[in-house]
Design a protein around this motif. Structure first.
Motif, PDB file in Angstrom:
ATOM      1  N   GLY A   1       0.844  -1.176   0.000  1.00  0.00           N
ATOM      2  CA  GLY A   1       0.000   0.000   0.000  1.00  0.00           C
ATOM      3  C   GLY A   1       0.881   1.228   0.000  1.00  0.00           C
ATOM      4  N   MET A   2       0.399   2.275  -0.656  1.00  0.00           N
ATOM      5  CA  MET A   2       1.160   3.505  -0.697  1.00  0.00           C
ATOM      6  C   MET A   2       0.195   4.683  -0.537  1.00  0.00           C
ATOM      7  SD  MET A   2       3.717   4.985  -3.596  1.00  0.00           S
ATOM      8  CE  MET A   2       2.480   5.689  -4.661  1.00  0.00           C
ATOM      9  N   ILE A   3       0.542   5.588   0.345  1.00  0.00           N
ATOM     10  CA  ILE A   3      -0.208   6.829   0.530  1.00  0.00           C
ATOM     11  C   ILE A   3       0.690   7.949   0.018  1.00  0.00           C
ATOM     12  CG2 ILE A   3      -1.234   8.423   2.186  1.00  0.00           C
ATOM     13  CD1 ILE A   3      -1.699   5.970   3.993  1.00  0.00           C
ATOM     14  N   SER A   4       0.145   8.752  -0.884  1.00  0.00           N
ATOM     15  CA  SER A   4       0.933   9.817  -1.489  1.00  0.00           C
ATOM     16  C   SER A   4       0.192  11.147  -1.390  1.00  0.00           C
ATOM     17  CB  SER A   4       1.226   9.495  -2.956  1.00  0.00           C
ATOM     18  OG  SER A   4       1.977  10.520  -3.534  1.00  0.00           O
ATOM     19  N   PRO A   5       0.637  12.039  -0.509  1.00  0.00           N
ATOM     20  CA  PRO A   5      -0.017  13.337  -0.389  1.00  0.00           C
ATOM     21  C   PRO A   5       0.258  14.249  -1.584  1.00  0.00           C
ATOM     22  CG  PRO A   5       1.777  13.164   1.181  1.00  0.00           C
ATOM     23  CD  PRO A   5       1.665  11.850   0.502  1.00  0.00           C
ATOM     24  N   GLU A   6       1.277  13.938  -2.392  1.00  0.00           N
ATOM     25  CA  GLU A   6       1.598  14.771  -3.548  1.00  0.00           C
ATOM     26  C   GLU A   6       0.596  14.587  -4.682  1.00  0.00           C
ATOM     27  OE1 GLU A   6       3.918  12.364  -2.584  1.00  0.00           O
ATOM     28  OE2 GLU A   6       4.912  13.648  -1.155  1.00  0.00           O
ATOM     29  N   ILE A   7      -0.010  13.419  -4.780  1.00  0.00           N
ATOM     30  CA  ILE A   7      -0.960  13.116  -5.852  1.00  0.00           C
ATOM     31  C   ILE A   7      -2.351  13.361  -5.296  1.00  0.00           C
ATOM     32  CG2 ILE A   7      -1.796  11.344  -7.424  1.00  0.00           C
ATOM     33  CD1 ILE A   7       0.979  10.014  -7.120  1.00  0.00           C
ATOM     34  N   ARG A   8      -2.973  14.445  -5.739  1.00  0.00           N
ATOM     35  CA  ARG A   8      -4.192  14.900  -5.085  1.00  0.00           C
ATOM     36  C   ARG A   8      -5.471  14.730  -5.895  1.00  0.00           C
ATOM     37  NH1 ARG A   8      -0.338  18.855  -2.965  1.00  0.00           N
ATOM     38  NH2 ARG A   8      -0.181  18.414  -0.757  1.00  0.00           N
ATOM     39  N   ASP A   9      -5.369  14.294  -7.151  1.00  0.00           N
ATOM     40  CA  ASP A   9      -6.607  14.087  -7.903  1.00  0.00           C
ATOM     41  C   ASP A   9      -6.487  12.866  -8.807  1.00  0.00           C
ATOM     42  OD1 ASP A   9      -5.485  14.895 -10.473  1.00  0.00           O
ATOM     43  OD2 ASP A   9      -5.731  16.962  -9.826  1.00  0.00           O
ATOM     44  N   ALA A  10      -7.627  12.393  -9.301  1.00  0.00           N
ATOM     45  CA  ALA A  10      -7.699  11.140 -10.053  1.00  0.00           C
ATOM     46  C   ALA A  10      -6.891  11.207 -11.352  1.00  0.00           C
ATOM     47  CB  ALA A  10      -9.143  10.786 -10.337  1.00  0.00           C
ATOM     48  N   SER A  11      -6.918  12.327 -12.042  1.00  0.00           N
ATOM     49  CA  SER A  11      -6.188  12.413 -13.302  1.00  0.00           C
ATOM     50  C   SER A  11      -4.677  12.347 -13.070  1.00  0.00           C
ATOM     51  CB  SER A  11      -6.562  13.689 -14.053  1.00  0.00           C
ATOM     52  OG  SER A  11      -6.190  14.831 -13.327  1.00  0.00           O
ATOM     53  N   GLN A  12      -4.233  12.933 -12.001  1.00  0.00           N
ATOM     54  CA  GLN A  12      -2.811  12.871 -11.658  1.00  0.00           C
ATOM     55  C   GLN A  12      -2.431  11.440 -11.292  1.00  0.00           C
ATOM     56  OE1 GLN A  12      -1.807  15.461  -8.413  1.00  0.00           O
ATOM     57  NE2 GLN A  12       0.315  15.643  -9.021  1.00  0.00           N
ATOM     58  N   ALA A  13      -3.272  10.757 -10.527  1.00  0.00           N
ATOM     59  CA  ALA A  13      -3.004   9.359 -10.151  1.00  0.00           C
ATOM     60  C   ALA A  13      -3.015   8.456 -11.373  1.00  0.00           C
ATOM     61  CB  ALA A  13      -4.033   8.893  -9.129  1.00  0.00           C
ATOM     62  N   ALA A  14      -3.953   8.682 -12.287  1.00  0.00           N
ATOM     63  CA  ALA A  14      -4.071   7.845 -13.479  1.00  0.00           C
ATOM     64  C   ALA A  14      -2.834   7.928 -14.360  1.00  0.00           C
ATOM     65  CB  ALA A  14      -5.308   8.232 -14.269  1.00  0.00           C
ATOM     66  N   SER A  15      -2.136   9.027 -14.320  1.00  0.00           N
ATOM     67  CA  SER A  15      -0.939   9.171 -15.157  1.00  0.00           C
ATOM     68  C   SER A  15       0.191   8.253 -14.688  1.00  0.00           C
ATOM     69  CB  SER A  15      -0.473  10.625 -15.172  1.00  0.00           C
ATOM     70  OG  SER A  15       0.039  11.006 -13.922  1.00  0.00           O
ATOM     71  N   TYR A  16       0.098   7.730 -13.479  1.00  0.00           N
ATOM     72  CA  TYR A  16       1.125   6.834 -12.949  1.00  0.00           C
ATOM     73  C   TYR A  16       0.818   5.363 -13.182  1.00  0.00           C
ATOM     74  CZ  TYR A  16       3.189  10.814 -10.613  1.00  0.00           C
ATOM     75  OH  TYR A  16       3.795  12.014 -10.344  1.00  0.00           O
ATOM     76  N   ILE A  17      -0.383   5.061 -13.608  1.00  0.00           N
ATOM     77  CA  ILE A  17      -0.803   3.671 -13.748  1.00  0.00           C
ATOM     78  C   ILE A  17      -0.394   3.141 -15.104  1.00  0.00           C
ATOM     79  CG2 ILE A  17      -2.773   2.113 -13.799  1.00  0.00           C
ATOM     80  CD1 ILE A  17      -4.106   3.974 -11.800  1.00  0.00           C
TER      81      ILE A  17
END
Length: 75
Positions: A59-75
């Motif tokens: 599991g990873m918690i990342s306070p730098e990634i704050r919205d779904a579009s930003q998270a999706a760019s890492y997948i």
């Protein structure tokens, strides 16, 4: 909205972990996990938190990634 913090939570499963363990043994599977964790730590900054949930899940918690579009760019 005082006091609210947005962050991302990732659950990452290593599907090939048990195949690597059964085929190559404990030493190689440990090296695989160490390499994976090194990469995961580079992915998050000092503010992120990484935890091993089970043998092949993290599991990873990342306070730098704050919205779904930003998270999706890492997948």
């Amino acid at each position: 909205k005082s006091g609210k913090i947005k962050m991302s939570v990732f659950i990452i499963r290593l599907d090939d972990y048990f195949e690597i363990l059964n085929t190559y043994g404990q030493e190689i599977s440990d090296a695989y996990l160490i390499a994976f964790c090194d990469r995961l730590q580079k992915f998050t900054s000092n503010e992120g938190t990484i935890a091993r949930i089970s043998e092949n899940e993290f599991g990873m918690i990342s306070p730098e990634i704050r919205d779904a579009s930003q998270a999706a760019s890492y997948i």
